[in-house]
Design an enzyme around this catalytic site. Structure first.
Site, PDB file in Angstrom:
ATOM      1  N   VAL A 286      11.897 -10.558 -19.660  1.00 55.91           N
ATOM      2  CA  VAL A 286      11.786  -9.895 -20.397  1.00 55.91           C
ATOM      3  C   VAL A 286      13.410  -9.772 -21.855  1.00 55.91           C
ATOM      4  O   VAL A 286      14.061 -10.833 -21.833  1.00 55.91           O
ATOM      5  CB  VAL A 286      12.645  -8.134 -20.256  1.00 55.91           C
ATOM      6  CG1 VAL A 286      13.367  -6.850 -21.237  1.00 55.91           C
ATOM      7  CG2 VAL A 286      11.125  -7.844 -19.188  1.00 55.91           C
TER       8      VAL A 286
ATOM      9  N   ASP B 234      -2.957  -8.841   8.281  1.00 52.12           N
ATOM     10  CA  ASP B 234      -2.659  -8.904   8.919  1.00 52.12           C
ATOM     11  C   ASP B 234      -2.234  -7.308   9.650  1.00 52.12           C
ATOM     12  O   ASP B 234      -0.853  -7.370  10.609  1.00 52.12           O
ATOM     13  CB  ASP B 234      -0.914  -9.199   7.911  1.00 52.12           C
ATOM     14  CG  ASP B 234      -0.359  -7.920   6.929  1.00 52.12           C
ATOM     15  OD1 ASP B 234      -1.467  -7.717   6.171  1.00 52.12           O
ATOM     16  OD2 ASP B 234       0.571  -8.084   6.333  1.00 52.12           O
TER      17      ASP B 234
ATOM     18  N   CYS C  33       0.277  -0.875  -0.229  1.00 52.71           N
ATOM     19  CA  CYS C  33       0.398   0.078  -0.260  1.00 52.71           C
ATOM     20  C   CYS C  33       0.882   1.058  -0.356  1.00 52.71           C
ATOM     21  O   CYS C  33       2.121   1.226  -0.278  1.00 52.71           O
ATOM     22  CB  CYS C  33      -1.003  -0.417   1.042  1.00 52.71           C
ATOM     23  SG  CYS C  33      -1.619  -1.989   1.373  1.00 52.71           S
TER      24      CYS C  33
END
EC number: 6.3.5.4
Length: 628
Positions: A292, A98, A2
């Site tokens: 990639v 959590d 976050c």
């Protein structure tokens, strides 16, 4: 994963909701699933959520319990075990998150809970009873946390731009700290890009008292803490078995702590291949692995190795993304425009591009293995240098230095030229030589004061570098969080992706640092014990290949590419850096006589960052004044 933001204002004014909203919007990419905020007189605490554990809205933050409010960024991998312990201590849980486990642990133990958290985290807790903010950051610096204090406001956030939004004004660049950026290509903690701004160090906490307008900082973890380091006393075979067990457990924990699908990176190198192989074995079903390819730059293309591993494990859903300079050009501009601070590790760009294409919310990566198991050539070179008699060293240093070792085709001669170019009179100077990309003379040539150009961060100046373990610990403390982990966070969170790193399990780190040097480097082979521990899981071509960074072909692009032309143009239109110095470097780099690619890329990144700031603040001349 976050983003968090918040602050205290000395005049206890009502925080403008529009200012708070702007701060949350500045980190919206970190948490696109939900937003939350908490206001008190003179106080704001905000959060953007990327929902991964307990997807219910009941786990939206800030989360509150009694006098405490928390905004948390990261994951606690041992939260289930801690939850059971906290329930026995009397906590009645309302969620499965959590975050609530962390809030409960802090309620019972305050900052004393930090040592038993296994995970990556940065969080802020407001205690309205004690009238105190507590900030904390994980052991190795996987999650960022910055703070700003100008005497009238104390602000903090996951990213610089959220702090700028709360400050309500254009912040003044710290030119002294900026010199460190041009030396290292990044700003190491605790230094920040603006006056009054700092990064909280990894493994540290900070408590801010608004009544006294004072702060106290402490450490709950240090990789080179005063206690004597343990040494592994078992055999090499026993070390292999224990390493397999510890890393497998770490992968299992990072896969299990999620209510959404988890993928893995697969560069084709040893580290990501091990993580991908273990993940397949743990999941037991299809798992997406992302790679990639550089079809126009075969020297940088590792995709054949990634394909080799994918062919060995049919459960791998292998997704390969082709990268070319033209395809990356616009993406590079977008990536650099989102930076709150200049950051010039060129691997940020392909890493961010790869992250932008990941469909899942969570992905595992192999970062951290080189620092634990001596994967970089720096380590073997410094250990070899330490064994050279002083008279031999003096003779080698007296030899003419090759201006561009990277251009030497013979690998042995190229390695010898690099080795000689980094030979110095002592270990600290040698470490600096390996870890810096701009010399003091080059930084001074850009227009910085000599005192700033030669400044050495205290983590290096005070470092003891007598053994391989010392060098590894210095890298874990300094280079790993400031470069590798910052790159991973910037690249992934620009696209709302959480990257988890199994090699940075704290018990695995302690185990790796206990191993004798001969287990790590043997017969010229680096990461010896790691390679041998997983020999049966990997194709031979991956086991035999050397270290290759996840890089852009910057050397070539700064010779003939559009980025070189753009740098020349934007350098001519500004006065922040010495334009003639930059153009001189471009000309000499183009000739092939010397390699200026890294310092030129740093100039390019910095000037792009400045242009982005000027557009946002719509004051074309303001930054020139601020940096003068």
């Amino acid at each position: 994963m976050c983003g968090l933001t918040g602050g205290l204002w000395r005049d206890a004014r009502r925080v403008d909701p529009e200012v708070a909203a702007a701060s949350l919007e500045a980190i919206a990419h970190r948490g696109p699933d939900a937003r939350g905020h908490h206001f008190e007189p003179g106080l704001f605490l905000g959060h953007r959520r990327l929902s991964i554990i307990d997807l219910d809205s009941r786990s939206t933050q800030p989360m509150h319990a009694g006098p405490l409010s928390i905004a948390f960024n990261g994951e606690i991998y041992n939260y289930r075990e801690l939850r059971n312990t906290l329930q026995r201590r009397g906590w009645a849980f309302r969620t499965e998150s959590d975050t609530e486990v962390l809030l409960a642990a802090f309620t019972f133990d305050g900052i004393d809970c930090l040592p038993y958290l296994e995970g990556m985290f940065a969080f802020a807790v407001w205690d309205r009873k004690a009238r105190r903010f507590t900030l904390a950051r994980d052991r190795y610096g996987e999650k960022p946390l910055l703070y700003f204090d100008d005497g009238s406001q104390f602000l903090f956030a996951s990213e610089v731009r959220a702090i700028e939004a709360l400050a309500g004004r254009e912040l003044e660049i710290d030119r002294s700290n900026l010199a460190l950026f041009f030396r290292f290509s990044y700003l190491p903690a605790p230094y920040g890009p603006f006056k009054g701004m700092k990064q909280l160090r990894p493994g540290h906490w900070l408590q801010f008292d608004p009544a006294r307008w004072s702060m106290q900082e402490g450490s709950f973890y240090s990789v080179n803490a005063g206690e004597k380091q343990e040494t592994f006393l078992g055999s090499f075979d026993e070390a292999k078995v224990e390493l397999r067990q510890r890393l497998t457990t770490s992968v299992r924990h990072r896969l299990a702590a999620s209510d959404v699908p988890v993928a893995t990176f697969l560069s084709g190198g040893l580290d990501s291949s091990i993580i991908a192989a273990l993940s397949v074995q743990e999941v037991g079903s299809r798992i997406a692995c992302y790679s990639v390819a550089f079809p126009n730059d075969p020297a940088f293309d590792e995709s054949p190795y990634a394909k080799s591993l994918a062919a060995r494990y049919p459960q791998i859903d292998h997704r390969i993304l082709d990268v070319t300079e033209n395809r990356l050009a616009d993406f590079t501009d977008r990536t650099l425009s989102l930076l709150g601070e200049p950051f010039a590790d060129a691997s940020l760009i392909p890493t961010a591009f790869l992250c932008s294409q990941v469909d899942e919310k969570v992905i595992l990566g192999g970062d951290g293995a080189d620092e634990l198991f001596a994967g970089y050539g720096t380590y073997a070179s410094m250990r070899m240098s330490a064994r050279i008699p002083s008279w031999v060293r003096a003779g080698l240093q007296a030899l003419p230095q090759h201006g561009n070792p990277a251009a030497i085709r013979n690998p042995l001669l190229r390695a010898a030229a690099f080795f000689c170019s980094h030979l110095k009179s002592n270990a600290v100077e040698e470490y600096l030589s390996w870890r810096t990309y701009g010399s003091p003379e080059q930084v001074e040539g850009l227009g910085f004061l000599q005192a700033d150009a030669i400044r050495v961060p205290e983590d290096i100046a005070d470092a003891r570098l007598a053994t391989l373990r010392d060098i590894l610990m210095t890298d874990i403390k300094f280079n790993l969080p400031a470069d590798m982990l910052k790159k991973v966070d910037l690249a992934s969170m620009q696209h709302g992706l959480e990257v988890r790193l199994p090699f940075l399990d704290s018990e695995l780190v302690a185990f790796a640092l206990s191993l004798p040097e001969r287990f790590l480097i043997s017969g010229g082979a680096r990461k010896h014990v790691l390679r041998e521990a997983f020999r049966d899981e990997l194709p031979v071509d991956i086991l035999r290949r050397g270290k290759s960074g996840f890089l852009l072909p910057i050397r070539q692009w700064m010779k003939t590419g559009r980025m070189r032309d753009e740098l020349s143009d934007i350098a001519s239109m500004q006065t922040l850096l010495d334009a003639q110095t930059i153009k001189g470097w471009i000309h000499r780099h183009e000739s092939g006589r010397q390699d200026f690619s890294q310092i030129l890329w740093a100039c390019y990144v910095f000037l792009k960052w400045m242009s982005s700031r000027q557009r946002r603040f719509q004051k074309p001349n303001s930054q020139a004044a601020a940096i003068a």
